[in-house]
Design an enzyme around this catalytic site. Structure first.
Site, PDB file in Angstrom:
ATOM      1  N   GLY A   1       0.816  -1.215   0.000  1.00 44.25           N
ATOM      2  CA  GLY A   1       0.000   0.000   0.000  1.00 44.25           C
ATOM      3  C   GLY A   1       0.845   1.259   0.000  1.00 44.25           C
ATOM      4  O   GLY A   1       0.528   2.237  -0.683  1.00 44.25           O
ATOM      5  N   THR A   2       1.930   1.248   0.754  1.00 43.15           N
ATOM      6  CA  THR A   2       2.770   2.455   0.834  1.00 43.15           C
ATOM      7  C   THR A   2       3.321   2.810  -0.542  1.00 43.15           C
ATOM      8  O   THR A   2       3.265   3.972  -0.974  1.00 43.15           O
ATOM      9  CB  THR A   2       3.931   2.221   1.832  1.00 43.15           C
ATOM     10  OG1 THR A   2       3.357   1.978   3.126  1.00 43.15           O
ATOM     11  CG2 THR A   2       4.867   3.403   1.896  1.00 43.15           C
TER      12      THR A   2
ATOM     13  N   ASN B   1      -7.815   4.269   8.623  1.00 44.53           N
ATOM     14  CA  ASN B   1      -7.217   3.125   9.322  1.00 44.53           C
ATOM     15  C   ASN B   1      -7.347   3.213  10.833  1.00 44.53           C
ATOM     16  O   ASN B   1      -7.371   2.197  11.502  1.00 44.53           O
ATOM     17  CB  ASN B   1      -5.739   2.984   8.936  1.00 44.53           C
ATOM     18  CG  ASN B   1      -4.998   4.294   8.960  1.00 44.53           C
ATOM     19  OD1 ASN B   1      -5.418   5.263   8.332  1.00 44.53           O
ATOM     20  ND2 ASN B   1      -3.907   4.345   9.674  1.00 44.53           N
TER      21      ASN B   1
ATOM     22  N   GLN C   1      -7.601   0.075   3.609  1.00 47.26           N
ATOM     23  CA  GLN C   1      -8.448  -0.464   4.687  1.00 47.26           C
ATOM     24  C   GLN C   1      -9.820  -0.895   4.181  1.00 47.26           C
ATOM     25  O   GLN C   1     -10.544  -1.613   4.873  1.00 47.26           O
ATOM     26  CB  GLN C   1      -8.622   0.565   5.813  1.00 47.26           C
ATOM     27  CG  GLN C   1      -7.347   0.834   6.593  1.00 47.26           C
ATOM     28  CD  GLN C   1      -6.888  -0.380   7.407  1.00 47.26           C
ATOM     29  OE1 GLN C   1      -7.657  -1.299   7.703  1.00 47.26           O
ATOM     30  NE2 GLN C   1      -5.616  -0.400   7.765  1.00 47.26           N
TER      31      GLN C   1
ATOM     32  N   SER D   1      -3.506  -3.031  -0.594  1.00 53.71           N
ATOM     33  CA  SER D   1      -2.393  -3.758   0.006  1.00 53.71           C
ATOM     34  C   SER D   1      -2.821  -5.193   0.264  1.00 53.71           C
ATOM     35  O   SER D   1      -3.898  -5.430   0.825  1.00 53.71           O
ATOM     36  CB  SER D   1      -2.012  -3.081   1.320  1.00 53.71           C
ATOM     37  OG  SER D   1      -1.073  -3.871   2.008  1.00 53.71           O
ATOM     38  N   GLY D   2      -1.968  -6.153  -0.110  1.00 53.72           N
ATOM     39  CA  GLY D   2      -2.337  -7.556   0.028  1.00 53.72           C
ATOM     40  C   GLY D   2      -2.442  -8.047   1.459  1.00 53.72           C
ATOM     41  O   GLY D   2      -3.329  -8.816   1.802  1.00 53.72           O
TER      42      GLY D   2
ATOM     43  N   CYS E   1       1.405   2.025  12.606  1.00 54.96           N
ATOM     44  CA  CYS E   1       2.588   2.808  12.249  1.00 54.96           C
ATOM     45  C   CYS E   1       2.957   3.788  13.350  1.00 54.96           C
ATOM     46  O   CYS E   1       4.119   4.094  13.539  1.00 54.96           O
ATOM     47  CB  CYS E   1       2.329   3.616  10.977  1.00 54.96           C
ATOM     48  SG  CYS E   1       1.650   2.627   9.701  1.00 54.96           S
TER      49      CYS E   1
HETATM   50  N1  PLP Z   1      -2.848   3.198   3.728  1.00 52.17           N
HETATM   51  C1  PLP Z   1      -3.593   2.824   4.774  1.00 52.17           C
HETATM   52  C2  PLP Z   1      -4.930   3.439   4.979  1.00 52.17           C
HETATM   53  C3  PLP Z   1      -3.138   1.840   5.656  1.00 52.17           C
HETATM   54  O1  PLP Z   1      -3.876   1.481   6.689  1.00 52.17           O
HETATM   55  C4  PLP Z   1      -1.850   1.266   5.420  1.00 52.17           C
HETATM   56  C5  PLP Z   1      -1.299   0.264   6.347  1.00 52.17           C
HETATM   57  O2  PLP Z   1      -1.727   0.117   7.462  1.00 52.17           O
HETATM   58  C6  PLP Z   1      -1.121   1.684   4.294  1.00 52.17           C
HETATM   59  C7  PLP Z   1      -1.645   2.648   3.476  1.00 52.17           C
HETATM   60  C8  PLP Z   1       0.235   1.098   3.996  1.00 52.17           C
HETATM   61  O3  PLP Z   1       0.110  -0.182   3.449  1.00 52.17           O
HETATM   62  P1  PLP Z   1       1.358  -1.222   3.485  1.00 52.17           P
HETATM   63  O4  PLP Z   1       1.434  -1.709   4.915  1.00 52.17           O
HETATM   64  O5  PLP Z   1       0.954  -2.307   2.538  1.00 52.17           O
HETATM   65  O6  PLP Z   1       2.560  -0.494   3.052  1.00 52.17           O
END
Ligand code: PLP
Length: 395
Positions: A69-70, A163, A191, A211-212, A337
């Site tokens: 996701g990032t 999230n 999410q 995100s998987g 995070c």
């Molecule tokens: N965006 C949201 C809303 C999230 O909750 C998260 C992870 O918790 C991310 C992005 C980041 O995803 P990833 O953990 O796959 O990098």
């Protein structure tokens, strides 16, 4: 142990791992290789792309596989904004260019993957950034989003669901208004996966991140949907994979797993939503009834089905988490995070909560496998934990 932290990461699913297994063992080829092992890997990758596209209601070529996701958020926000900046510069007469700082709109409650990408655009490329405020439930007003658009706005990025508090944003309405103004819209749907409709046409967005590992794949795979073939500045430079938009040898097994997870989630969604909503409501009722002063954070009804988030004024969130873990309940304080940081959640303070109250946040997020008995035990454990660290528990 009871795992109530599905929003941080979900347990990997057996069906997903089984779908991935052949691509981690015998089918290990590099999809860019010209021989038969490479061609088999390339076929598996393209089949995964087609499957994922089927769930999102888009064309396979509109899916870019990423590491999560990032990375999908980074590529969407930086990639689309930087390409938009180039477009803006070309459209404007040279003498206007110095004043033509490109503009990006987002919200105060985005994940750091979006907020820090915006910061980068501001710091390194002189973008002007408008972060839309939210109300006390964490909701953005579509009218306000429309009101801040200017001829220099090159992107609007609004998350689908938050999230930390689970509030679901009116993304469709915002996208409609942005479309009318010719501004592309990205949504971080990390999410929302598994809970909300991911059909990109129905949502009306131009870009969507997933995100998987929130859906039962191992960590390290995600995707970005990009409508049509928009200009996008890559974040990863290299061998030109993913049609030049994301270089790096593709995670074939991950892509296969993500496709399998999306299909499973779509098939199970209605039942999963019904089940999780019933349990979430049960948890919210128990907590608000039994823990004096407990506050539900986020929207009462427009929230993710498996998301119950609270503040317990007077009881440090970190201390409550430790007590809960002792009682066998794993959950988190707001977002994974931000865990371990002394700063109160920016999401909760943007919603108007005092810093002290924001520091008492505890988030319970459910998997579809949770039972009523477990929810009752977790709610009781929360009451005891809050009482133990300074709050009071109603008898
Ligand atoms: N965006 C949201 C809303 C999230 O909750 C998260 C992870 O918790 C991310 C992005 C980041 O995803 P990833 O953990 O796959 O990098």
């Amino acid at each position: 142990m009871m795992y109530l932290d599905a929003a941080a990461t979900a347990p990997p699913r057996r069906e997903v791992l089984e779908a991935m297994w052949p691509h981690l063992t015998t089918g290990f080829g590099n999809p860019s290789s010209a021989h038969s092992a490479g061609e088999a890997a390339a076929r598996a990758l393209e089949a995964a792309r087609e499957t994922a596209a089927g769930v999102l209601g888009c064309r396979p070529g509109e899916i870019i596989f990423t590491s999560g996701g990032t990375e999908a958020d980074n590529l969407a926000v930086k990639g689309l904004a930087l390409a938009g900046m180039d477009r803006l510069a070309l459209e404007r007469p040279a003498h206007e260019r110095p004043g033509a700082a490109p503009h990006v709109v987002s919200t105060a409650v985005e994940h750091p993957a979006v907020l820090e990408s915006l910061n980068y655009l501001r710091r390194r490329h002189g973008f002007s950034v408008t972060l839309l405020p939210v109300d006390g439930t964490g909701m953005v007003d579509p009218e306000q989003a429309a009101a801040v658009l200017t001829p220099k706005t090159v992107l609007c990025s609004v998350m689908y669901a938050n999230n930390e508090v689970g509030t679901v944003q009116p993304v469709g309405e915002i996208a409609g208004r942005c479309r009318a103004a010719g501004v592309p819209v990205h949504t971080d749907a990390v999410q929302a996966g598994g809970w909300l409709d991911l059909n990109v046409t129905a949502l009306g967005v131009d870009a969507l991140s997933l995100s998987g590992h929130k859906l039962g794949t191992p960590k390290g795979i995600g995707l970005l949907y990009l409508r049509g073939a928009p200009a996008v500045e890559p974040v990863m430079h290299g061998g030109g994979q993913e049609r030049g938009r994301r270089s790096g040898t593709e995670n074939v097994a991950g892509a296969v797993g993500l496709a399998a997870a999306l299909v499973l989630a779509a098939a199970e969604r209605d039942d999963a939503v019904r089940h999780a909503e019933a349990l979430r409501n049960r948890m919210v009722e128990a907590v608000l009834r039994d823990i004096p002063g407990a506050l539900l954070t986020g929207h009462r009804t427009r929230r993710l089905p498996g998301h119950a988030s609270f503040c317990f004024p007077g009881a440090s969130g970190e201390a409550v988490l430790l007590e809960l873990e002792r009682a066998g309940v794993l959950c988190s304080s707001g977002s994974a995070c931000a865990a371990g940081s002394d700063e109160p959640s920016a999401v909760l303070t943007a919603m108007g909560l005092d810093r002290e109250v924001a520091q008492t946040a505890v988030r319970f997020t459910f998997t579809a496998a949770l039972t009523e008995g477990e929810v009752d035990r977790a709610a009781r454990a929360a009451g005891e934990a809050v009482a133990a660290v300074g709050g009071l528990m109603r008898r």
